[in-house]
Design a protein around this motif. Structure first.
Motif, PDB file in Angstrom:
ATOM      1  N   ALA A   1     -14.110   3.907 -12.485  1.00 35.57           N
ATOM      2  CA  ALA A   1     -14.968   4.960 -11.942  1.00 35.57           C
ATOM      3  C   ALA A   1     -16.151   4.417 -11.152  1.00 35.57           C
ATOM      4  CB  ALA A   1     -15.479   5.843 -13.079  1.00 35.57           C
ATOM      5  N   GLU A   2     -16.395   3.116 -11.251  1.00 36.08           N
ATOM      6  CA  GLU A   2     -17.557   2.549 -10.585  1.00 36.08           C
ATOM      7  C   GLU A   2     -17.192   1.748  -9.340  1.00 36.08           C
ATOM      8  OE1 GLU A   2     -19.892   0.366 -13.387  1.00 36.08           O
ATOM      9  OE2 GLU A   2     -20.202   2.099 -14.698  1.00 36.08           O
ATOM     10  N   VAL A   3     -15.999   1.974  -8.800  1.00 35.43           N
ATOM     11  CA  VAL A   3     -15.591   1.273  -7.589  1.00 35.43           C
ATOM     12  C   VAL A   3     -15.246   2.283  -6.499  1.00 35.43           C
ATOM     13  CG1 VAL A   3     -14.753  -0.739  -8.857  1.00 35.43           C
ATOM     14  CG2 VAL A   3     -13.162   1.112  -8.283  1.00 35.43           C
ATOM     15  N   ASP A   4     -15.301   1.801  -5.242  1.00 33.20           N
ATOM     16  CA  ASP A   4     -15.011   2.638  -4.084  1.00 33.20           C
ATOM     17  C   ASP A   4     -13.568   2.521  -3.623  1.00 33.20           C
ATOM     18  OD1 ASP A   4     -17.782   3.577  -3.549  1.00 33.20           O
ATOM     19  OD2 ASP A   4     -18.141   1.446  -3.267  1.00 33.20           O
ATOM     20  N   GLY A   5     -12.850   1.506  -4.082  1.00 35.67           N
ATOM     21  CA  GLY A   5     -11.478   1.311  -3.659  1.00 35.67           C
ATOM     22  C   GLY A   5     -10.865   0.129  -4.380  1.00 35.67           C
ATOM     23  N   VAL A   6      -9.620  -0.163  -4.035  1.00 32.32           N
ATOM     24  CA  VAL A   6      -8.841  -1.168  -4.750  1.00 32.32           C
ATOM     25  C   VAL A   6      -8.089  -2.043  -3.759  1.00 32.32           C
ATOM     26  CG1 VAL A   6      -7.017  -1.534  -6.470  1.00 32.32           C
ATOM     27  CG2 VAL A   6      -8.564   0.410  -6.702  1.00 32.32           C
ATOM     28  N   LEU A   7      -8.075  -3.348  -4.043  1.00 33.44           N
ATOM     29  CA  LEU A   7      -7.208  -4.309  -3.355  1.00 33.44           C
ATOM     30  C   LEU A   7      -6.200  -4.826  -4.372  1.00 33.44           C
ATOM     31  CD1 LEU A   7      -9.754  -6.476  -1.298  1.00 33.44           C
ATOM     32  CD2 LEU A   7      -8.023  -4.942  -0.350  1.00 33.44           C
ATOM     33  N   ILE A   8      -4.914  -4.813  -4.033  1.00 32.58           N
ATOM     34  CA  ILE A   8      -3.872  -5.278  -4.943  1.00 32.58           C
ATOM     35  C   ILE A   8      -3.070  -6.384  -4.269  1.00 32.58           C
ATOM     36  CG2 ILE A   8      -1.822  -4.646  -6.258  1.00 32.58           C
ATOM     37  CD1 ILE A   8      -2.864  -1.870  -6.547  1.00 32.58           C
ATOM     38  N   HIS A   9      -2.940  -7.513  -4.934  1.00 34.38           N
ATOM     39  CA  HIS A   9      -2.114  -8.592  -4.405  1.00 34.38           C
ATOM     40  C   HIS A   9      -0.684  -8.090  -4.260  1.00 34.38           C
ATOM     41  CE1 HIS A   9      -5.020 -11.927  -4.566  1.00 34.38           C
ATOM     42  NE2 HIS A   9      -5.517 -11.314  -5.632  1.00 34.38           N
ATOM     43  N   ALA A  10      -0.137  -8.236  -3.069  1.00 39.15           N
ATOM     44  CA  ALA A  10       1.162  -7.635  -2.731  1.00 39.15           C
ATOM     45  C   ALA A  10       2.306  -8.535  -3.186  1.00 39.15           C
ATOM     46  CB  ALA A  10       1.242  -7.382  -1.222  1.00 39.15           C
ATOM     47  N   ARG A  11       2.633  -8.438  -4.473  1.00 36.46           N
ATOM     48  CA  ARG A  11       3.791  -9.125  -5.035  1.00 36.46           C
ATOM     49  C   ARG A  11       4.752  -8.064  -5.560  1.00 36.46           C
ATOM     50  NH1 ARG A  11      -0.668 -11.844  -7.665  1.00 36.46           N
ATOM     51  NH2 ARG A  11      -1.210 -13.741  -6.518  1.00 36.46           N
ATOM     52  N   PRO A  12       6.029  -8.398  -5.725  1.00 41.19           N
ATOM     53  CA  PRO A  12       6.975  -7.378  -6.201  1.00 41.19           C
ATOM     54  C   PRO A  12       6.515  -6.698  -7.492  1.00 41.19           C
ATOM     55  CG  PRO A  12       8.171  -9.287  -5.422  1.00 41.19           C
ATOM     56  CD  PRO A  12       6.713  -9.659  -5.360  1.00 41.19           C
ATOM     57  N   GLU A  13       5.950  -7.482  -8.425  1.00 40.57           N
ATOM     58  CA  GLU A  13       5.511  -6.891  -9.687  1.00 40.57           C
ATOM     59  C   GLU A  13       4.278  -6.003  -9.527  1.00 40.57           C
ATOM     60  OE1 GLU A  13       3.987 -11.208  -9.558  1.00 40.57           O
ATOM     61  OE2 GLU A  13       5.763 -10.061  -8.953  1.00 40.57           O
ATOM     62  N   SER A  14       3.616  -6.097  -8.358  1.00 44.41           N
ATOM     63  CA  SER A  14       2.417  -5.285  -8.130  1.00 44.41           C
ATOM     64  C   SER A  14       2.744  -3.814  -7.930  1.00 44.41           C
ATOM     65  CB  SER A  14       1.661  -5.793  -6.900  1.00 44.41           C
ATOM     66  OG  SER A  14       1.254  -7.134  -7.074  1.00 44.41           O
ATOM     67  N   GLN A  15       3.993  -3.502  -7.644  1.00 39.91           N
ATOM     68  CA  GLN A  15       4.360  -2.106  -7.441  1.00 39.91           C
ATOM     69  C   GLN A  15       4.079  -1.281  -8.687  1.00 39.91           C
ATOM     70  OE1 GLN A  15       8.398  -2.063  -6.043  1.00 39.91           O
ATOM     71  NE2 GLN A  15       7.985  -3.632  -4.494  1.00 39.91           N
ATOM     72  N   ALA A  16       4.224  -1.910  -9.876  1.00 38.05           N
ATOM     73  CA  ALA A  16       3.930  -1.204 -11.122  1.00 38.05           C
ATOM     74  C   ALA A  16       2.442  -0.876 -11.216  1.00 38.05           C
ATOM     75  CB  ALA A  16       4.373  -2.044 -12.316  1.00 38.05           C
ATOM     76  N   ILE A  17       1.591  -1.746 -10.665  1.00 36.23           N
ATOM     77  CA  ILE A  17       0.149  -1.498 -10.690  1.00 36.23           C
ATOM     78  C   ILE A  17      -0.177  -0.303  -9.812  1.00 36.23           C
ATOM     79  CG2 ILE A  17      -2.122  -2.476 -10.225  1.00 36.23           C
ATOM     80  CD1 ILE A  17      -0.960  -5.227 -10.705  1.00 36.23           C
ATOM     81  N   PHE A  18       0.460  -0.225  -8.640  1.00 35.79           N
ATOM     82  CA  PHE A  18       0.265   0.932  -7.768  1.00 35.79           C
ATOM     83  C   PHE A  18       0.612   2.209  -8.510  1.00 35.79           C
ATOM     84  CE2 PHE A  18       0.161  -1.985  -4.211  1.00 35.79           C
ATOM     85  CZ  PHE A  18      -0.607  -1.322  -3.274  1.00 35.79           C
ATOM     86  N   ARG A  19       1.782   2.198  -9.141  1.00 32.29           N
ATOM     87  CA  ARG A  19       2.234   3.404  -9.832  1.00 32.29           C
ATOM     88  C   ARG A  19       1.294   3.762 -10.985  1.00 32.29           C
ATOM     89  NH1 ARG A  19       7.281   0.922  -8.809  1.00 32.29           N
ATOM     90  NH2 ARG A  19       7.322  -0.014 -10.886  1.00 32.29           N
ATOM     91  N   ARG A  20       0.836   2.747 -11.734  1.00 34.51           N
ATOM     92  CA  ARG A  20      -0.072   3.021 -12.859  1.00 34.51           C
ATOM     93  C   ARG A  20      -1.374   3.616 -12.362  1.00 34.51           C
ATOM     94  NH1 ARG A  20      -4.073  -0.143 -15.014  1.00 34.51           N
ATOM     95  NH2 ARG A  20      -3.333  -2.008 -13.940  1.00 34.51           N
ATOM     96  N   PHE A  21      -1.906   3.054 -11.295  1.00 29.62           N
ATOM     97  CA  PHE A  21      -3.187   3.527 -10.780  1.00 29.62           C
ATOM     98  C   PHE A  21      -3.062   4.943 -10.240  1.00 29.62           C
ATOM     99  CE2 PHE A  21      -6.755   3.805  -7.859  1.00 29.62           C
ATOM    100  CZ  PHE A  21      -7.775   3.237  -8.612  1.00 29.62           C
ATOM    101  N   ARG A  22      -2.015   5.219  -9.474  1.00 28.56           N
ATOM    102  CA  ARG A  22      -1.825   6.557  -8.915  1.00 28.56           C
ATOM    103  C   ARG A  22      -1.509   7.575 -10.008  1.00 28.56           C
ATOM    104  NH1 ARG A  22      -4.516   6.452  -4.300  1.00 28.56           N
ATOM    105  NH2 ARG A  22      -3.484   5.330  -2.608  1.00 28.56           N
ATOM    106  N   LYS A  23      -0.700   7.190 -10.986  1.00 27.77           N
ATOM    107  CA  LYS A  23      -0.337   8.105 -12.062  1.00 27.77           C
ATOM    108  C   LYS A  23      -1.565   8.501 -12.872  1.00 27.77           C
ATOM    109  CE  LYS A  23       2.918   8.677 -15.893  1.00 27.77           C
ATOM    110  NZ  LYS A  23       3.999   8.047 -16.696  1.00 27.77           N
ATOM    111  N   ALA A  24      -2.527   7.577 -12.969  1.00 28.48           N
ATOM    112  CA  ALA A  24      -3.753   7.866 -13.710  1.00 28.48           C
ATOM    113  C   ALA A  24      -4.706   8.755 -12.921  1.00 28.48           C
ATOM    114  CB  ALA A  24      -4.452   6.567 -14.078  1.00 28.48           C
TER     115      ALA A  24
END
Length: 269
Positions: free
Chosen positions: A38-61
């Protein structure tokens, strides 16, 4: 004025030292365990195949913040499209990410950084007076078109606008993303008065709607007050899109459904 820099959280790997140094004082990069989401303006995610799960977790939340994928490699069009389909706002090359983020984040107009001038005020005065007459006439016409009348009407005028602008360099976009004949970017203060109160910045206007930046999350319907310097008006909007651009900034586009001229300081009309 904002007293802290824009803050982006880095997920799926370490904070890149070179990028953090390049953005120092402008965009602060922090690791996942340093601050709450809640205290950030945005997110940078290292683009690796396993990072797709992080995208989904963040968006689902329910994360609605800008999210950029970050890669060490040169970025191809195909790779960009793949990550955008996964939910990223864009895929950034580590070597050019600092310049890209500065351009996307720092140069964006903010509600507190509004420039008023007589020329833009005169333009908005003319625009609001024309919209006052146009929206009333549109309501009469739409009332005769039957089921889903407004949607059918907007589809028609949008296609007509696309046809007229087909030969131009940039595509037209709905709800105020382009203004023909206006070379300077519009930045004009507005005030939301209903259903809540906050300040904002009018960024663009079009034939059926407008785009703005606000200091609070918009609801489905808004009433904004615009003071041009010569007159004031309130404008009712149906919000059709929105995005959270920063911790304290939302951008939104709305369909104008009502314009009411409140006063004129130069004439009786």
């Amino acid at each position: 004025m904002r007293d802290i820099p824009i803050r982006y959280m880095v997920l799926g790997g370490a904070v890149p030292d070179t990028l953090a140094r390049a953005l120092a004082g402008v965009v602060e990069l922090v690791a996942e365990d340093e601050v709450p989401d809640a205290e950030v303006d945005g997110v940078l995610i290292h683009a690796r195949p396993e990072s797709q799960a992080i995208f989904r977790r963040f968006r689902k939340a329910g994360g609605a913040l800008p999210i950029f994928a970050l890669t060490d490699d040169a970025v191809s069009v195909g790779e960009r499209l793949k990550w955008i389909r996964h939910g990223a706002d864009d895929l950034l090359d580590l070597h050019t990410a600092a310049e890209t983020l500065r351009r996307k984040l720092v140069n964006a107009p903010r509600p507190e950084a509004v420039r008023q001038d007589a020329e833009q005020g005169m333009f908005l005065d003319r625009y609001l007076r024309c919209m006052h007459r146009y929206v009333a006439a549109r309501q009469v016409l739409v009332g005769k078109l039957g089921e889903q009348a407004l949607s059918r009407y907007l589809d028609c005028v949008f296609l007509r606008d696309q046809a007229l602008k087909a030969a131009e360099d940039a595509p037209a976009d709905a709800f105020g993303q382009r203004r023909g004949g206006q070379r300077e970017r519009l930045k004009w203060p507005v005030r939301v008065t209903d259903p809540f109160q906050c300040d904002g910045t009018l960024l663009n206007v079009g034939a059926d709607g407008c785009a703005m930046a606000l200091g609070a999350q918009p609801t489905e319907r808004l009433r904004i007050v615009v003071d041009t310097g010569a007159m004031s008006a309130w404008v009712d909007l149906e919000v059709r899109w929105q995005r959270r651009a920063a911790r304290d900034r939302w951008e939104a586009g709305g369909l104008v459904v009502g314009v009411h001229l409140l006063e004129s300081r130069t004439s009786g009309g």
